[in-house]
Each structure stands twice: as C-alpha cells, then as structure tokens.
Design a protein around this motif. Sequence first.
Motif, PDB file in Angstrom:
ATOM      1  N   ILE A  34       0.852  -1.196   0.000  1.00  0.00           N
ATOM      2  CA  ILE A  34       0.000   0.000   0.000  1.00  0.00           C
ATOM      3  C   ILE A  34       0.887   1.245   0.000  1.00  0.00           C
ATOM      4  CG2 ILE A  34      -1.746   1.319   1.270  1.00  0.00           C
ATOM      5  CD1 ILE A  34      -2.687  -1.366   2.442  1.00  0.00           C
ATOM      6  N   PRO A  35       0.755   2.136  -0.978  1.00  0.00           N
ATOM      7  CA  PRO A  35       1.582   3.351  -1.032  1.00  0.00           C
ATOM      8  C   PRO A  35       1.350   4.232   0.193  1.00  0.00           C
ATOM      9  CG  PRO A  35       0.394   3.005  -3.102  1.00  0.00           C
ATOM     10  CD  PRO A  35      -0.172   2.040  -2.124  1.00  0.00           C
ATOM     11  N   ASP A  36       2.388   4.926   0.618  1.00  0.00           N
ATOM     12  CA  ASP A  36       2.241   5.779   1.797  1.00  0.00           C
ATOM     13  C   ASP A  36       1.357   6.994   1.520  1.00  0.00           C
ATOM     14  OD1 ASP A  36       3.919   7.317   0.249  1.00  0.00           O
ATOM     15  OD2 ASP A  36       5.632   7.183   1.605  1.00  0.00           O
ATOM     16  N   THR A  37       1.042   7.209   0.258  1.00  0.00           N
ATOM     17  CA  THR A  37       0.143   8.324  -0.103  1.00  0.00           C
ATOM     18  C   THR A  37      -1.327   7.898  -0.166  1.00  0.00           C
ATOM     19  OG1 THR A  37       0.543   7.835  -2.440  1.00  0.00           O
ATOM     20  CG2 THR A  37       1.924   9.535  -1.411  1.00  0.00           C
ATOM     21  N   ALA A  38      -1.578   6.594  -0.030  1.00  0.00           N
ATOM     22  CA  ALA A  38      -2.948   6.076  -0.171  1.00  0.00           C
ATOM     23  C   ALA A  38      -3.814   6.499   1.013  1.00  0.00           C
ATOM     24  CB  ALA A  38      -2.927   4.558  -0.284  1.00  0.00           C
ATOM     25  N   HIS A  39      -5.039   6.917   0.699  1.00  0.00           N
ATOM     26  CA  HIS A  39      -6.004   7.268   1.727  1.00  0.00           C
ATOM     27  C   HIS A  39      -7.204   6.329   1.649  1.00  0.00           C
ATOM     28  CE1 HIS A  39      -3.628  10.827   2.300  1.00  0.00           C
ATOM     29  NE2 HIS A  39      -4.428  11.243   3.264  1.00  0.00           N
ATOM     30  N   GLY A  40      -7.777   6.031   2.825  1.00  0.00           N
ATOM     31  CA  GLY A  40      -8.938   5.147   2.858  1.00  0.00           C
ATOM     32  C   GLY A  40      -9.826   5.464   4.042  1.00  0.00           C
ATOM     33  N   SER A  91     -11.003   7.834   8.861  1.00  0.00           N
ATOM     34  CA  SER A  91     -10.509   8.083   7.504  1.00  0.00           C
ATOM     35  C   SER A  91      -9.148   8.769   7.574  1.00  0.00           C
ATOM     36  CB  SER A  91     -11.493   8.954   6.720  1.00  0.00           C
ATOM     37  OG  SER A  91     -11.691  10.197   7.373  1.00  0.00           O
ATOM     38  N   GLY A  92      -8.368   8.535   6.509  1.00  0.00           N
ATOM     39  CA  GLY A  92      -7.025   9.106   6.445  1.00  0.00           C
ATOM     40  C   GLY A  92      -6.067   8.121   5.807  1.00  0.00           C
ATOM     41  N   SER A  93      -4.824   8.174   6.213  1.00  0.00           N
ATOM     42  CA  SER A  93      -3.800   7.284   5.668  1.00  0.00           C
ATOM     43  C   SER A  93      -4.192   5.819   5.829  1.00  0.00           C
ATOM     44  CB  SER A  93      -2.473   7.537   6.375  1.00  0.00           C
ATOM     45  OG  SER A  93      -1.563   6.482   6.136  1.00  0.00           O
ATOM     46  N   SER A  94      -4.209   5.086   4.737  1.00  0.00           N
ATOM     47  CA  SER A  94      -4.552   3.660   4.790  1.00  0.00           C
ATOM     48  C   SER A  94      -3.556   2.893   5.657  1.00  0.00           C
ATOM     49  CB  SER A  94      -4.584   3.069   3.381  1.00  0.00           C
ATOM     50  OG  SER A  94      -5.562   3.705   2.588  1.00  0.00           O
ATOM     51  N   GLN A  95      -2.275   3.239   5.532  1.00  0.00           N
ATOM     52  CA  GLN A  95      -1.262   2.573   6.348  1.00  0.00           C
ATOM     53  C   GLN A  95      -1.508   2.809   7.831  1.00  0.00           C
ATOM     54  OE1 GLN A  95       2.745   3.491   5.201  1.00  0.00           O
ATOM     55  NE2 GLN A  95       2.592   2.514   3.194  1.00  0.00           N
ATOM     56  N   SER A  96      -1.875   4.025   8.200  1.00  0.00           N
ATOM     57  CA  SER A  96      -2.116   4.355   9.617  1.00  0.00           C
ATOM     58  C   SER A  96      -3.334   3.625  10.167  1.00  0.00           C
ATOM     59  CB  SER A  96      -2.302   5.860   9.779  1.00  0.00           C
ATOM     60  OG  SER A  96      -1.131   6.559   9.442  1.00  0.00           O
ATOM     61  N   ILE A  97      -4.383   3.522   9.350  1.00  0.00           N
ATOM     62  CA  ILE A  97      -5.583   2.799   9.786  1.00  0.00           C
ATOM     63  C   ILE A  97      -5.240   1.339  10.060  1.00  0.00           C
ATOM     64  CG2 ILE A  97      -7.859   1.971   9.069  1.00  0.00           C
ATOM     65  CD1 ILE A  97      -8.154   4.610   7.487  1.00  0.00           C
ATOM     66  N   LEU A  98      -4.490   0.732   9.157  1.00  0.00           N
ATOM     67  CA  LEU A  98      -4.119  -0.672   9.321  1.00  0.00           C
ATOM     68  C   LEU A  98      -3.158  -0.875  10.494  1.00  0.00           C
ATOM     69  CD1 LEU A  98      -3.749  -1.557   5.561  1.00  0.00           C
ATOM     70  CD2 LEU A  98      -5.463  -2.476   7.136  1.00  0.00           C
ATOM     71  N   LYS A  99      -2.293   0.083  10.721  1.00  0.00           N
ATOM     72  CA  LYS A  99      -1.357   0.000  11.842  1.00  0.00           C
ATOM     73  C   LYS A  99      -2.106   0.045  13.179  1.00  0.00           C
ATOM     74  CE  LYS A  99       2.394   2.433  11.381  1.00  0.00           C
ATOM     75  NZ  LYS A  99       3.346   3.582  11.402  1.00  0.00           N
ATOM     76  N   SER A 100      -3.206   0.776  13.206  1.00  0.00           N
ATOM     77  CA  SER A 100      -3.997   0.943  14.435  1.00  0.00           C
ATOM     78  C   SER A 100      -4.996  -0.189  14.655  1.00  0.00           C
ATOM     79  CB  SER A 100      -4.783   2.258  14.374  1.00  0.00           C
ATOM     80  OG  SER A 100      -3.978   3.353  14.022  1.00  0.00           O
ATOM     81  N   GLU A 101      -5.372  -0.862  13.598  1.00  0.00           N
ATOM     82  CA  GLU A 101      -6.533  -1.758  13.600  1.00  0.00           C
ATOM     83  C   GLU A 101      -6.554  -2.769  14.743  1.00  0.00           C
ATOM     84  OE1 GLU A 101      -8.762  -5.014  10.655  1.00  0.00           O
ATOM     85  OE2 GLU A 101      -6.833  -4.150  10.086  1.00  0.00           O
ATOM     86  N   ARG A 102      -5.520  -3.569  14.879  1.00  0.00           N
ATOM     87  CA  ARG A 102      -5.560  -4.662  15.851  1.00  0.00           C
ATOM     88  C   ARG A 102      -5.569  -4.166  17.286  1.00  0.00           C
ATOM     89  NH1 ARG A 102      -8.347  -8.220  16.592  1.00  0.00           N
ATOM     90  NH2 ARG A 102      -8.172  -8.517  14.338  1.00  0.00           N
ATOM     91  N   VAL A 103      -4.825  -3.124  17.564  1.00  0.00           N
ATOM     92  CA  VAL A 103      -4.815  -2.589  18.934  1.00  0.00           C
ATOM     93  C   VAL A 103      -6.183  -2.005  19.280  1.00  0.00           C
ATOM     94  CG1 VAL A 103      -3.780  -0.887  20.489  1.00  0.00           C
ATOM     95  CG2 VAL A 103      -2.332  -2.188  18.922  1.00  0.00           C
TER      96      VAL A 103
END
Length: 285
Positions: A34-40, A91-103
């Motif tokens: 996932i590109p670091d510029t991707a938003h979701g 909403s926001g950075s897709s990478q950040s959302i996924l990084k936060s998801e499990r916690v």
Amino acid sequence: MISEAQFQTELQLLISNAIREDVGPGDYSSLACIPDTAHGQAKLLVKDQGIIAGVALAKMIFEYVDPKLKIKTFIEDGTNVEYGDVVFEVSGSSQSILKSERVVLNTMQRMSAIATKTSQLMQLLEGTGAKILDTRKTTPNFRVAEKWAVKIGGGENHRYALYDMIMLKDNHIDFAGGITLAIKKTKEYLKANNLDLKIIVEARNLDEIREILLSDGVHRILIDNFNYEDTKKAVALIGKKCQTESSGNINEKTIREYGLCGVNYISSGALTHSIYNMDLSLKAF
C-alpha cells in the motif's frame, strides 16, 4: 483509585506499549503493498450485542499512531449496541488505519465485554443499595482499560494497585501475627511514612469481624466467603462503623441475595478474568 493524571499516564503507557508490541519496526504487510500516499476509510462494525466500551480509547490510539486521522463517532461509550451497528468511521492514511486496527479491536472487544458483564450484574443488584466493584484480577498491562470499562458499565473501581490503598488480607494477617497487630502496625507505618491511605481488612468469620471492630481507623471490612445468614449477621455487627464489602465466588445466581444482605459493595474478579470478547470488526469501505 489513582488520580486522573495518573490514570491518563497509565493510558498513554498502555497505548505506546501496545503499538510497540504489535507494530515493532513496521507494519511490513501494509508497507509492502500500500503506497504511503494512499487514503482510505473504515468503519467499526458491531457483530454482537451488549454495551460498547473503548470508543474514547480508540480515538486516543488513532491519535497516537497518526494525528491526521479523522474519526466520525455515531455511538458513544456506555451505549447498548446490536449486530450491524456502526460505532464510528475513521478516515485518512490507509497505512495508519491498518497499523492501528488490531490494537483498537483488541482493546474495544475486551472493554465492551467487561462493560456488558458489569451492566448485567448491576441490573441484578438494582434496588439493593449495593454496588459492584472490580478487583486486581486483571490482564497484565491492561488494567487501566479494564477498570475504565467497569466504570463505563456502571460499576465502581476498587483500589488500582498495591500502592493506593491498604488491604489486609488473610496472608497479611497471618504473617503479621493476627488482626489487631496487623492493623496496629499498618497505622504506625502510615503515620511514620506520612501516607494517607484507606485501610480495608478481610474477615474470615464473625469472630474476626468482632476483633476488627475493636480497632479504630478501618475504612471497610471485607466479608470474605460468608454465607447469606452470616453476611447478614456481619452487616448487623458492623452497623455504621465502617463500610462493608462481600466477596468470594459470588456469581449471577447469588449476587442479588448478597446485595439483599445489606452490604455496601460486592467485589467480583469475574468482571475482568472470566469474560468473552465482544465481536467487533474494522471494515474498509
């Protein structure tokens, strides 16, 4: 309980350690594809029923991972939820959302289960005058969230840890040489060290109740593993001299009867050590 400032410090420690544990040097699955510029955007979906808890903590986790993430909240902590409800959107950075998801999911699933259990027990106590208390039987390094969940569910917090209240239990009493000596030594220690801590003393029978009442300065007596009739006798003996708390293998079938005995509090380790997580998921859309 600990101060609000200490409570907030514990929350920040929980979050930083949970992210360290789960993410480590990087979420390589996301970084790889996932590109670091991707938003979701994603939604917190309820797949169960009960009391939702951990919404405010989830916001703190997202903020810690990426302050640019945006949260739109539909359901607040302490609300009854049903299958299919959407609690919030992020909403926001897709990478950040996924990084936060499990916690986020781990904390909210457990907190919601604890809040739900607490609420159920409080309903069983309705009209008795007794309140439910948690204990130190918590998940290591997750105590602050679990105690927060108890409050969200309508319960009360017992001492946070070993340093914010004195609790003289059976082993303390036996090692100290008896109830009277244990209380005397404790009061001397608190005075010598300029500590202002409440004292709770556990009683194993009615004779111990009588002995505890001979000493001044006891905030609450823990009536441990008593049957209903002896609990009523203990409450009558104690009267208004100090608070009363019942504990010991009290469950959904017995809690109301103990509440009707007249105790001020009923403590339950099962609130935090014997619950099943609420089913929640974070779904991209």
